[in-house]
Design an enzyme around this catalytic site. Structure first.
Site, PDB file in Angstrom:
ATOM      1  N   ASP A 118     -27.885  -9.921  39.366  1.00 41.78           N
ATOM      2  CA  ASP A 118     -28.264  -8.387  39.576  1.00 41.78           C
ATOM      3  C   ASP A 118     -26.968  -7.706  40.673  1.00 41.78           C
ATOM      4  O   ASP A 118     -26.061  -7.043  40.341  1.00 41.78           O
ATOM      5  CB  ASP A 118     -29.409  -7.897  39.986  1.00 41.78           C
ATOM      6  CG  ASP A 118     -29.455  -6.387  39.707  1.00 41.78           C
ATOM      7  OD1 ASP A 118     -28.869  -5.710  38.623  1.00 41.78           O
ATOM      8  OD2 ASP A 118     -29.558  -5.500  40.848  1.00 41.78           O
TER       9      ASP A 118
ATOM     10  N   LYS B  46     -19.764  -1.888  28.149  1.00 39.26           N
ATOM     11  CA  LYS B  46     -20.075  -3.247  27.743  1.00 39.26           C
ATOM     12  C   LYS B  46     -21.488  -3.549  27.686  1.00 39.26           C
ATOM     13  O   LYS B  46     -22.455  -2.897  28.330  1.00 39.26           O
ATOM     14  CB  LYS B  46     -19.362  -4.250  28.728  1.00 39.26           C
ATOM     15  CG  LYS B  46     -17.832  -4.049  28.763  1.00 39.26           C
ATOM     16  CD  LYS B  46     -17.044  -5.106  29.777  1.00 39.26           C
ATOM     17  CE  LYS B  46     -15.764  -4.776  29.959  1.00 39.26           C
ATOM     18  NZ  LYS B  46     -15.024  -5.157  28.658  1.00 39.26           N
TER      19      LYS B  46
END
Length: 207
Positions: A36, A49
Site C-alpha cells: 500500500d 488503472k
C-alpha cells in the site's frame, strides 16, 4: 492474449529519483500491484488503472497474484520502493515462477526495472559516497535466522567495510540493532560516524 509482468523499482520516494523506464512501464501497464505505501508513491501516475494494494506481510500472495494476472493477459507492474532486487520482490517472483516450471524463453515475459536504492540516496544526502567496498545487511529475521545475520555483521565489521543497515528495527524487533551496535564496537571506534536516514526523499522526510 499474452500479458507481461514488470517488477518496477520506483526509487526512494520522490518522482525526481524515478527512472524514465519506470515511468514508461507504469504508464504502459493496465494493472498495478504493490504494498500500500509503495502504491501511494505513484498514486498520481496510476489513475484509471486496476489497482491491488497489499499489507506489508503479504509478499507471497502479492507475488502469486501478479503472476496470475499477467498470465491471464494483463500488463502488470509490481511496484517496489528503491530497487526491486535489493530487499524487494524480484527474488520472490523468480522463485515462484521457477517452482511452477517457468521457462523464461517460452513462458511469461518478465522484466525487472531497476531503481535508485535508499543506500544510493542516503549516501548522496549525507555526503558520504560509497567509494570503496561496502556491505549491506538487513536486520529483519523474518526469512533469515538471527544467528546468520550476526555472522554477516561480524564478517563485515572484521573486513572494515562501510556497512549499510536495512530494516534496523520495528515494534516487534528491538534487540537486533542494540546487539549489532555492541558487535560493531568490538571492531570500530566509539566515534565512528553513523547516519540514520528515514524517508529521506519523500515528503515530510527526516534524516
Amino acid at each position: 492474449m499474452i500479458g507481461k509482468l514488470y517488477i518496477v523499482g520506483v526509487g526512494p520516494g520522490s518522482h525526481d529519483h524515478m527512472t524514465f523506464r519506470a515511468k514508461e512501464v507504469i504508464e504502459e501497464s493496465d494493472t498495478i500491484v504493490g504494498y500500500d505505501t509503495y502504491v501511494g508513491l505513484v498514486e498520481d501516475l496510476i489513475q484509471g488503472k486496476e489497482i491491488h494494494r497489499y499489507a506489508m506481510t503479504q509478499e507471497v500472495e502479492r507475488a502469486k497474484q501478479c503472476i496470475e494476472l499477467a498470465q491471464s493477459g494483463k500488463v502488470v507492474s509490481l511496484v517496489s520502493s528503491g530497487d526491486p532486487g535489493i530487499y524487494g520482490m524480484a527474488g520472490l517472483i523468480y522463485e515462484t515462477l521457477a517452482e511452477s516450471g517457468w521457462d523464461p524463453k517460452t513462458g511469461l515475459e518478465v522484466e525487472v526495472v531497476p531503481g535508485v536504492s535508499a543506500l544510493n540516496s542516503c549516501a548522496s544526502l549525507i555526503g558520504s559516497p560509497l567509494m570503496t567496498d561496502f556491505a549491506v545487511v538487513s536486520m529483519s529475521d523474518l526469512l533469515v535466522p538471527w544467528e546468520m545475520i550476526v555472522k554477516r555483521v561480524e564478517a563485515a565489521a572484521q573486513g572494515d567495510y562501510v556497512i549499510v543497515i536495512y530494516n534496523p528495527s520495528s515494534k516487534k524487533r528491538i534487540h537486533q540493532l542494540q546487539d549489532t551496535r555492541k558487535l560493531l564496537l568490538k571492531y570500530r571506534k566509539p566515534n565512528t560516524p553513523v547516519a540514520i536516514d528515514r524517508k529521506s526523499t519523500r515528503l515530510n522526510s527526516s534524516h
